[in-house]
Design a protein around this motif. Structure first.
Motif, PDB file in Angstrom:
ATOM      1  N   GLY A 131       0.825  -1.209   0.000  1.00 34.39           N
ATOM      2  CA  GLY A 131       0.000   0.000   0.000  1.00 34.39           C
ATOM      3  C   GLY A 131       0.856   1.255   0.000  1.00 34.39           C
ATOM      4  O   GLY A 131       0.572   2.221  -0.722  1.00 34.39           O
ATOM      5  N   GLY A 132       1.919   1.244   0.797  1.00 31.80           N
ATOM      6  CA  GLY A 132       2.826   2.385   0.816  1.00 31.80           C
ATOM      7  C   GLY A 132       3.525   2.574  -0.513  1.00 31.80           C
ATOM      8  O   GLY A 132       3.723   3.712  -0.970  1.00 31.80           O
ATOM      9  N   ALA A 133       3.897   1.468  -1.155  1.00 28.89           N
ATOM     10  CA  ALA A 133       4.565   1.536  -2.459  1.00 28.89           C
ATOM     11  C   ALA A 133       3.625   2.111  -3.524  1.00 28.89           C
ATOM     12  O   ALA A 133       4.037   2.931  -4.352  1.00 28.89           O
ATOM     13  N   ILE A 134       2.366   1.699  -3.496  1.00 24.38           N
ATOM     14  CA  ILE A 134       1.383   2.229  -4.442  1.00 24.38           C
ATOM     15  C   ILE A 134       1.203   3.734  -4.213  1.00 24.38           C
ATOM     16  O   ILE A 134       1.122   4.514  -5.169  1.00 24.38           O
ATOM     17  N   SER A 135       1.177   4.137  -2.947  1.00 21.98           N
ATOM     18  CA  SER A 135       1.063   5.558  -2.622  1.00 21.98           C
ATOM     19  C   SER A 135       2.226   6.340  -3.210  1.00 21.98           C
ATOM     20  O   SER A 135       2.045   7.436  -3.772  1.00 21.98           O
ATOM     21  N   ALA A 136       3.426   5.787  -3.069  1.00 21.74           N
ATOM     22  CA  ALA A 136       4.617   6.462  -3.585  1.00 21.74           C
ATOM     23  C   ALA A 136       4.555   6.587  -5.107  1.00 21.74           C
ATOM     24  O   ALA A 136       4.931   7.623  -5.672  1.00 21.74           O
ATOM     25  N   ALA A 137       4.085   5.537  -5.768  1.00 20.69           N
ATOM     26  CA  ALA A 137       3.969   5.581  -7.227  1.00 20.69           C
ATOM     27  C   ALA A 137       2.969   6.655  -7.658  1.00 20.69           C
ATOM     28  O   ALA A 137       3.192   7.374  -8.645  1.00 20.69           O
ATOM     29  N   LEU A 138       1.883   6.794  -6.911  1.00 21.09           N
ATOM     30  CA  LEU A 138       0.897   7.834  -7.221  1.00 21.09           C
ATOM     31  C   LEU A 138       1.467   9.232  -7.022  1.00 21.09           C
ATOM     32  O   LEU A 138       1.231  10.135  -7.824  1.00 21.09           O
ATOM     33  N   ALA A 139       2.221   9.412  -5.953  1.00 20.65           N
ATOM     34  CA  ALA A 139       2.842  10.713  -5.711  1.00 20.65           C
ATOM     35  C   ALA A 139       3.808  11.052  -6.841  1.00 20.65           C
ATOM     36  O   ALA A 139       3.879  12.200  -7.302  1.00 20.65           O
ATOM     37  N   SER A 140       4.527  10.044  -7.304  1.00 23.08           N
ATOM     38  CA  SER A 140       5.444  10.238  -8.422  1.00 23.08           C
ATOM     39  C   SER A 140       4.682  10.610  -9.693  1.00 23.08           C
ATOM     40  O   SER A 140       5.130  11.460 -10.479  1.00 23.08           O
ATOM     41  N   MET A 141       3.530   9.991  -9.887  1.00 20.39           N
ATOM     42  CA  MET A 141       2.711  10.311 -11.055  1.00 20.39           C
ATOM     43  C   MET A 141       2.295  11.778 -11.054  1.00 20.39           C
ATOM     44  O   MET A 141       2.338  12.456 -12.081  1.00 20.39           O
ATOM     45  N   VAL A 142       1.901  12.277  -9.886  1.00 26.25           N
ATOM     46  CA  VAL A 142       1.510  13.684  -9.781  1.00 26.25           C
ATOM     47  C   VAL A 142       2.683  14.583 -10.168  1.00 26.25           C
ATOM     48  O   VAL A 142       2.525  15.559 -10.908  1.00 26.25           O
ATOM     49  N   ALA A 143       3.871  14.224  -9.682  1.00 29.39           N
ATOM     50  CA  ALA A 143       5.062  15.009 -10.025  1.00 29.39           C
ATOM     51  C   ALA A 143       5.323  14.967 -11.525  1.00 29.39           C
ATOM     52  O   ALA A 143       5.595  16.002 -12.152  1.00 29.39           O
ATOM     53  N   ASN A 144       5.217  13.797 -12.110  1.00 30.67           N
ATOM     54  CA  ASN A 144       5.504  13.647 -13.538  1.00 30.67           C
ATOM     55  C   ASN A 144       4.476  14.361 -14.414  1.00 30.67           C
ATOM     56  O   ASN A 144       4.796  14.793 -15.525  1.00 30.67           O
ATOM     57  N   LEU A 145       3.245  14.490 -13.921  1.00 31.66           N
ATOM     58  CA  LEU A 145       2.219  15.206 -14.666  1.00 31.66           C
ATOM     59  C   LEU A 145       2.267  16.719 -14.425  1.00 31.66           C
ATOM     60  O   LEU A 145       1.476  17.467 -14.994  1.00 31.66           O
ATOM     61  N   THR A 146       3.197  17.121 -13.589  1.00 33.83           N
ATOM     62  CA  THR A 146       3.435  18.547 -13.346  1.00 33.83           C
ATOM     63  C   THR A 146       4.677  19.015 -14.115  1.00 33.83           C
ATOM     64  O   THR A 146       4.732  20.157 -14.590  1.00 33.83           O
TER      65      THR A 146
END
Length: 210
Positions: free
Chosen positions: A32-47
Motif C-alpha cells: 500500500g505504501g509503495a502504491i502511494s509512492a507511485a501515485l505521488a510520483s505520477m503527480v510530479a511527472n504530470l506537473t
C-alpha cells in the motif's frame, strides 16, 4: 520463498488470500505504501514540463525521484517482512527437551520478535515519508491531479497505521520493556505526524475542489 517483488498483482493477491502465512498484513501495508509512492510520483511527472509549473520544476524532480526510491524500498520491505516472519516461526520449532535448549529457544524467539517489530516499524516510517511527499505533491503539483495526490496521502496514512499495528502485536511478545518503551514512543510519534499530514492534505484538497 517466492520473490514477492517479481510477482504480478494477481499472483501477489492470490498469495495474500491463501492459507500461507506470508505475505500477510505487513506485506500488504508495504505494498500500500509503495502504491502511494507511485501515485505521488505520477503527480510530479504530470506537473513536470508544463510552462505554468516551471516555478516548482526542481521540487517536482526531487519529489519524483524520492517517490521512486521509496516505492522500491517498500517493495523490498514487503519481502523482508515475509522472511523475518518465517525465521520467527522457525524459532518455535527449535528443540526444548532440556533446560539449555529451552533457554536458547526462548532467546532466539526474543531476537526474532524484535526483528519482526523492526521491519513493520521501517514500513511505517517509509510510508510516513511517502505521505509527506504526497502532501507536497498536493500543495505544489498540477491541481488537475490533486485527487491522485489525495489518494496517495490516504493510502500512505493507511499504510502507516497498518504497519503500527503490526509493530504492536510483536511488542506484546517481547520481554525487554526498555526496548518496547522506546519503540512505543516511536510509533506514537509516527501516528501523530501521519494524522496531522493527512488532515492538512484533505483540507487543502477540499479547498481546491470547492
Amino acid at each position: 520463498m517466492d520473490n514477492l517483488m517479481k510477482l504480478s498483482c494477481e499472483e501477489f493477491l492470490e498469495k495474500l488470500a491463501s492459507k500461507e502465512p506470508v505475505p500477510g498484513g505487513g506485506g500488504a501495508a508495504a505494498l500500500g505504501g509503495a502504491i502511494s509512492a507511485a501515485l505521488a510520483s505520477m503527480v510530479a511527472n504530470l506537473t513536470l514540463g508544463k510552462e505554468k509549473f516551471l516555478a516548482v520544476e526542481s521540487e517536482m524532480l526531487r519529489l519524483a525521484a524520492a517517490s521512486e526510491y521509496l516505492w522500491q524500498e517498500l517493495l523490498q520491505l514487503a519481502q523482508e517482512d515475509a522472511s523475518v516472519f518465517e525465521a520467527f516461526m522457525n524459532c518455535y520449532k527449535m528443540p526444548k527437551a532440556t533446560d539449555a535448549e529451552k533457554a536458547l529457544r526462548q532467546a532466539k524467539i526474543q531476537e526474532a520478535a524484535k526483528m519482526a517489530a523492526e521491519i513493520p516499524l521501517k514500513i511505517g516510517e517509509k510510508s510516513l515519508a511517502v505521505l509527506l511527499l504526497a502532501a507536497e505533491a498536493a500543495e505544489l503539483g498540477n491541481p488537475a491531479v490533486i485527487t491522485d495526490a489525495a489518494v496517495a496521502a490516504l493510502m500512505a496514512r493507511a499504510a502507516v497505521r497498518s504497519a503500527v499495528y503490526n509493530v504492536k502485536i510483536n511488542l506484546n511478545l517481547i520481554n525487554d520493556r526498555d526496548y518496547c518503551s522506546v519503540v512505543a514512543g516511536r510509533i506514537t510519534a509516527l501516528e501523530q505526524e501521519a494524522l496531522a499530514a493527512e488532515k492538512n492534505v484533505l483540507e487543502h484538497t477540499d479547498k481546491v475542489l470547492a
